[in-house]
Design a protein around this motif. Sequence first.
Motif, PDB file in Angstrom:
ATOM      1  N   GLU A 110      -3.410  20.093  10.220  1.00 15.10           N
ATOM      2  CA  GLU A 110      -4.637  19.007  10.195  1.00 15.10           C
ATOM      3  C   GLU A 110      -4.711  18.271  11.873  1.00 15.10           C
ATOM      4  O   GLU A 110      -3.602  18.807  12.694  1.00 15.10           O
ATOM      5  CB  GLU A 110      -2.961  18.196   9.721  1.00 15.10           C
TER       6      GLU A 110
ATOM      7  N   SER B  82       2.168  11.553   2.942  1.00 13.75           N
ATOM      8  CA  SER B  82       0.252  11.733   4.010  1.00 13.75           C
ATOM      9  C   SER B  82       0.575  10.257   4.339  1.00 13.75           C
ATOM     10  O   SER B  82       1.198   9.336   3.376  1.00 13.75           O
ATOM     11  CB  SER B  82       0.091  12.161   2.635  1.00 13.75           C
TER      12      SER B  82
ATOM     13  N   HIS C  26     -10.473  12.285   2.649  1.00 13.03           N
ATOM     14  CA  HIS C  26     -10.030  13.160   2.366  1.00 13.03           C
ATOM     15  C   HIS C  26      -8.709  13.888   2.242  1.00 13.03           C
ATOM     16  O   HIS C  26      -7.943  14.532   1.617  1.00 13.03           O
ATOM     17  CB  HIS C  26     -10.402  14.393   4.271  1.00 13.03           C
ATOM     18  N   SER C  27      -8.319  12.983   3.321  1.00 17.08           N
ATOM     19  CA  SER C  27      -6.316  13.009   2.525  1.00 17.08           C
ATOM     20  C   SER C  27      -6.360  12.394   1.341  1.00 17.08           C
ATOM     21  O   SER C  27      -5.000  13.220   0.659  1.00 17.08           O
ATOM     22  CB  SER C  27      -5.660  11.890   3.678  1.00 17.08           C
TER      23      SER C  27
ATOM     24  N   GLU D 196      -6.378  15.248  -0.961  1.00 12.51           N
ATOM     25  CA  GLU D 196      -5.618  16.261  -0.886  1.00 12.51           C
ATOM     26  C   GLU D 196      -4.779  16.221  -1.355  1.00 12.51           C
ATOM     27  O   GLU D 196      -3.986  16.971  -2.578  1.00 12.51           O
ATOM     28  CB  GLU D 196      -4.369  16.538   0.187  1.00 12.51           C
TER      29      GLU D 196
END
Length: 359
Positions: free
Chosen positions: A153, A272, A278-279, A282
Motif C-alpha cells: 500500500e 483501515s 479506493h480503501s 477494499e
Amino acid sequence: MNKNSYCVIMAGGLGKRFWPVSTRACPKQFCDILNVGKSFLRQTFERANQIFDTQNIFIVTGTAYEELTKQQIPEIPSENILKEPFGKNTAPCVAYAAYRIARVNPHASMVVVPSDHFITNDAVYLDNIQKGISFVEQFGGLLTIGINPTRPETGYGYIQIKKNKFSEFISKVKTFTEKPDKELAKVFLESGDFLWNAGIFIWKVEDIIEEFKTYLEDMYLLFEQEYKNVENPDSPENIAHIYGQCRNISIDFGIMEKSAKVYVMKGEFGWSDVGTWHSFHEISPKDENNNVSNSEQVRLIETKECIINVPQDKKVIIEGIENCIIAENNDILMICHRDHEDNIRHFDDMLKHTTKELN
C-alpha cells in the motif's frame, strides 16, 4: 474502567478525498460513509466508551463542528470538546489535549485515536489499547500501534521495527517512513520488518509533555506560558492566540520520528484508515463484478469495478461503465475514473472557481 486513563479522539480534518459526500460543512468523520447507521465519530466514541468513562473522553475538533459533535455525541460534556480555531496538524492537537488532561490529572495515561478509521474487531482493538496503557504505565515511553501489511500500500505510512523485541507484543521502533512508492512498499512488505502506521498513540501525559520540551520546545513554551498559567486557558480568544503561534507540524514528524523512546505494538485487529474511495472499496462488500454500492436503489448493467455512493432514496441506473467512482450529495454529482482519484481533493475548489466565473 481505569480512572487514570483518558482517550483523545482527533476529529479535525476535512476529508477532501471523499468529496462530495464529505464536505466542509460535514466532513468525513461526521458522515456515515459505510452505511452502517452511525458516523465514524459516533462509532469511535462508542468503542472508546467501553473502556473509558465518558468524563475521560475528549474530542478535538474544529470550532465550526462543535454543534455537530454535540448532536452526534450528546453524552459528552461540553468542556470535553476541545475546539481548534483552525487546523495546525496533529502536534498542536496533541499538545492541547495533553495540557487539558494535565489540569485534571497530571499523572494520567493518554490514548490518542483518529475519529475516522475502520475497525473490524472491537474486542481485540480494546484489548490492545488496554495492554498498551499497562505498558506505558509500567515502562513509560511513547507507544504507537502498527498493523501487519497485507499489500504494498502506498497510501499509508510505515514503521520499521527493531529485531530485538521488547516483549511478545512490543518492539522498539527503528524508522518511520511516510507513504512510499510502489516499489519501496513491495520491499517493505517482503522484508517482514515493517508495519502500517495506524496513527494510534499511547503515553503518559507527563512523558509526552517532556518530549514536547525536548523536540518541539517552541510549542512546549507556548503552552506552558499561555495555557498552563492563565486564568481562563480554554477561552476561544486564548486558544486562537496559542494556535496562531503554533507551527503546522504532525506529531509523527515533530516527535515520533526523533525520539529514542518510541515503541510499537503489533495490532491484531482489522484496520483501515478509509482515507480514499479506493480503501472504501477494499473494505466494502462487492457484487459479482467487483462493484460497491451503498444503495439497493442502484441498478447496474454490464458495469464493473465501480464505486457508487448516492442518497438512499435516489433511483439510479448505470450501464456499461467500468472503473469509476460515482458519488452524489446534495446538489452535486461527481463521476471520476478510479485511476484519477487523487484529483478528487481539488474538485470542491475547482467547482467554486467555476461558479464564480459563471457569476
